[in-house]
Design a protein around this motif. Sequence first.
Motif, PDB file in Angstrom:
ATOM      1  N   ASP A   1      50.099 -34.454 -22.214  1.00  0.00           N
ATOM      2  CA  ASP A   1      50.920 -35.654 -22.158  1.00  0.00           C
ATOM      3  C   ASP A   1      50.010 -36.862 -22.358  1.00  0.00           C
ATOM      4  N   PHE A   2      50.100 -37.501 -23.535  1.00  0.00           N
ATOM      5  CA  PHE A   2      49.264 -38.664 -23.828  1.00  0.00           C
ATOM      6  C   PHE A   2      49.588 -39.848 -22.931  1.00  0.00           C
ATOM      7  N   ALA A   3      50.812 -39.945 -22.465  1.00  0.00           N
ATOM      8  CA  ALA A   3      51.218 -41.111 -21.676  1.00  0.00           C
ATOM      9  C   ALA A   3      50.386 -41.251 -20.414  1.00  0.00           C
ATOM     10  N   GLN A   4      49.961 -40.142 -19.832  1.00  0.00           N
ATOM     11  CA  GLN A   4      49.195 -40.183 -18.581  1.00  0.00           C
ATOM     12  C   GLN A   4      47.832 -40.875 -18.758  1.00  0.00           C
TER      13      GLN A   4
ATOM     14  N   ASP B   1      51.112 -33.409 -28.350  1.00  0.00           N
ATOM     15  CA  ASP B   1      51.612 -34.265 -27.273  1.00  0.00           C
ATOM     16  C   ASP B   1      53.033 -33.853 -26.912  1.00  0.00           C
ATOM     17  N   PHE B   2      53.241 -33.477 -25.637  1.00  0.00           N
ATOM     18  CA  PHE B   2      54.557 -33.042 -25.183  1.00  0.00           C
ATOM     19  C   PHE B   2      55.166 -34.058 -24.209  1.00  0.00           C
ATOM     20  N   GLY B   3      54.580 -35.261 -24.134  1.00  0.00           N
ATOM     21  CA  GLY B   3      55.102 -36.288 -23.237  1.00  0.00           C
ATOM     22  C   GLY B   3      56.230 -37.080 -23.873  1.00  0.00           C
ATOM     23  N   ASP B   4      57.011 -37.785 -23.036  1.00  0.00           N
ATOM     24  CA  ASP B   4      58.159 -38.559 -23.512  1.00  0.00           C
ATOM     25  C   ASP B   4      57.916 -40.068 -23.483  1.00  0.00           C
ATOM     26  N   GLU B   5      56.840 -40.511 -22.838  1.00  0.00           N
ATOM     27  CA  GLU B   5      56.625 -41.948 -22.645  1.00  0.00           C
ATOM     28  C   GLU B   5      55.423 -42.478 -23.417  1.00  0.00           C
TER      29      GLU B   5
END
Length: 325
Positions: free
Chosen positions: A160-163, A196-200
């Motif tokens: 998750d890239f957002a983190q 990337d499996f993130g949503d934000e």
Amino acid sequence: MQWFSEFGLTEIVLIISFLLLYGLYIVRSYGLAKQLQTHARRVWIKFILRAVYFSLFIVALLGPSFGELIRKEVKSVGKDIYIAVDLSLSMNATDIQPSRLSKVKFELKRLVDNLTNDRIGLIIFSSEAFIQCPLTYDKGAIYTWIESLKTSLLPTSGTDFAQPLAMAHRKLTDTTEVQKKMPQSKMLILISDGEDFGDETQQMVKKFEQDEIRIFTVGVGTKEGGKIPFRDNSFKRDVSGREVITQLNSESLQSIADQTGGRYFEINANTVETNRLIETINQIEGELMDKKQLDVTTNNYFYFLFVAILLLVADILFTVNILRI
């Protein structure tokens, strides 16, 4: 008097070499004089002359400083750089030998070594993100943390890239930690295979764009992809039992870099663009980190060097008969 260099091993070796070689020369001269039944007292004339200009060369090498003190302002200009490293299981893939993560660790050390005067911090992430090393000038500490990187440090439930983006943005805009006005002197280097499996992620990228903080992305892997080593000398499999092939997704990384004014670089089986990344970052203007007033004196080595050269020329031009019959 102050010295530019400390008296050390180099000077000791030079002095011992001079004394040994000249000692052998003196012994040989006296031995020859004994055979010829004469004396070789004049050998000491040359020895004294050569010892004097040799000593002057040593003094010049040490860089003596004396005279009037001059006050100089010393400025330290640099950048604040966070490096976010993907530690998901896919970074163990062997489409880059010996593995994606092993290659990243090697290139990271080269990168850090060439980022002079910059504060560097290290973030590790997969589905979660953690500060592995806060912003620091201590390269030794950063090398130690880089060497310790392994995928087992974090959960293995995806990427998750957002983190890491959220964490880096918070740190780079925190005025209690970073006292800066120039956004171009802050940046994030995001290193991943692009899955990337993130949503934000897009929301966080927009924050970087709004605050004019660039993200440089580094894609690690190949389009052909590779298997992921897993337990018991086997490879990771999906729910249907087939071996997972992880491929480089450069498009997502390219998009992040383009939106924030950064650039995309790649590390694959045939190309390593670490040098281009280093050149790009070093061309970016840094900001004043620290300013000090120092009292310094001028390095006056040339006086000693000039006299030593004159004595050397005199030694060459004027001969002394060592053996007197």
